[in-house]
Enzyme design. Structure first.
Site, PDB file in Angstrom:
ATOM      1  N   CYS A  22       0.869  -1.179   0.000  1.00 43.49           N
ATOM      2  CA  CYS A  22       0.000   0.000   0.000  1.00 43.49           C
ATOM      3  C   CYS A  22       0.907   1.231   0.000  1.00 43.49           C
ATOM      4  CB  CYS A  22      -0.968  -0.010   1.185  1.00 43.49           C
ATOM      5  SG  CYS A  22      -0.219   0.179   2.817  1.00 43.49           S
ATOM      6  N   ASN A  53       2.533   1.423   4.249  1.00 43.08           N
ATOM      7  CA  ASN A  53       2.754   0.139   4.914  1.00 43.08           C
ATOM      8  C   ASN A  53       2.477   0.225   6.414  1.00 43.08           C
ATOM      9  OD1 ASN A  53       5.496  -2.191   5.501  1.00 43.08           O
ATOM     10  ND2 ASN A  53       3.376  -2.641   4.974  1.00 43.08           N
ATOM     11  N   ARG A  86      -3.241  -0.751   5.353  1.00 43.10           N
ATOM     12  CA  ARG A  86      -3.814  -1.799   4.514  1.00 43.10           C
ATOM     13  C   ARG A  86      -2.898  -2.995   4.277  1.00 43.10           C
ATOM     14  NH1 ARG A  86      -5.304   2.003  -0.389  1.00 43.10           N
ATOM     15  NH2 ARG A  86      -3.359   2.945   0.362  1.00 43.10           N
ATOM     16  N   SER A  87      -1.668  -2.749   3.830  1.00 41.76           N
ATOM     17  CA  SER A  87      -0.802  -3.885   3.492  1.00 41.76           C
ATOM     18  C   SER A  87      -0.368  -4.705   4.708  1.00 41.76           C
ATOM     19  CB  SER A  87       0.413  -3.428   2.673  1.00 41.76           C
ATOM     20  OG  SER A  87       1.163  -2.447   3.348  1.00 41.76           O
ATOM     21  N   ASP A 132      -8.078   3.561   1.587  1.00 40.64           N
ATOM     22  CA  ASP A 132      -7.177   3.935   2.674  1.00 40.64           C
ATOM     23  C   ASP A 132      -8.019   4.449   3.846  1.00 40.64           C
ATOM     24  OD1 ASP A 132      -5.223   4.901   4.353  1.00 40.64           O
ATOM     25  OD2 ASP A 132      -4.079   5.883   2.766  1.00 40.64           O
TER      26      ASP A 132
END
Length: 238
Positions: free
Chosen positions: A82, A85, A88-89, A207
């Protein structure tokens, strides 16, 4: 109070990667030294000018890069990416690890996450994201790091959370490709996370950074859907 990561004056941003949750034009004027600790600075947030205009991907984007001939001994590697970091990721990494573990496939996968910028490098995920995941029994323990050239060699699949992330990943790839040798069609490893969703029609993982609690729950709903389908896709092909 909104979560605000620490920022050091020595911060540098690679020219080929976008800035994080702050716009460049507002950054310098809002640095303020702390009276108690001159090494700390605070910053006034400015909403980023990040385009989330998205396009629908062909159904072929659902296909996962087939494992190499050594896949019987080499774990299948998945990298979630993303912007920073921290939301989301790392959540995608945590969700996928949890699903893989429940199916007893830990040894079959190498799972990691990264961001398209290095702004939060070394930081834990946003506490709001960690709390939301923990309520679902998912632990997020990763530390933020930026994507790097070697990721295109080491990972079989690189999943971007939205179109902007994907575009930034490919821009970085083109810079690195010009500087060194890369596997053929390494850029084909980059796909959208939501291309694996089956229960949701969303085209990207939004996001949640500037929203409320529901935004983090929405992210987890999408990630759980996509990760279940992703694992099914990989295990079928292998």
């Amino acid at each position: 109070m909104m979560y605000c990561p620490k920022l050091t004056a020595s911060l540098t941003i690679p020219s080929y990667l976008p800035f994080c949750h702050y716009t460049r034009q507002f950054l310098p004027s809002h640095f303020r030294s702390s009276d108690k600790n001159p090494n700390l600075v605070s910053i006034i947030r400015a909403k980023p000018r990040i385009s989330h205009s998205l396009r629908c991907f062909a159904s072929s984007s659902m296909a996962t890069t087939p494992p190499t001939q050594s896949s019987e001994t080499k774990p299948y590697s998945v990298l979630f990416v993303c912007l920073g970091n921290i939301c989301r990721s790392p959540a995608a990494e945590g969700v996928f690890r949890d699903i893989v573990k429940k199916r007893g496939l830990d040894s079959k996968f190498n799972i990691d996450s990264a961001g398209t910028i290095d702004y939060h490098e070394g930081n834990m995920a946003d506490p709001r994201m960690r709390s939301a995941a923990k309520r679902r029994g998912i632990e997020i323990t990763s530390l933020s790091r930026p994507i790097k050239a070697s990721d295109f060699r080491e990972f079989d699949l690189i999943l971007a959370m939205d179109d902007q992330n994907k575009e930034d990943i490919l821009k970085a790839y083109n810079v690195w490709k010009a500087r060194g040798n890369f596997p053929p069609d390494a850029d084909k490893k980059v796909k959208l996370m939501c291309s694996y969703c089956k229960k949701h029609n969303d085209k990207f993982v939004p996001d949640p950074y500037y929203g409320g609690a529901q935004g983090f729950e929405k992210v987890l709903d999408l990630l759980e859907d996509a990760c279940e389908s992703l694992l099914d896709s990989v295990t079928v092909q292998s």
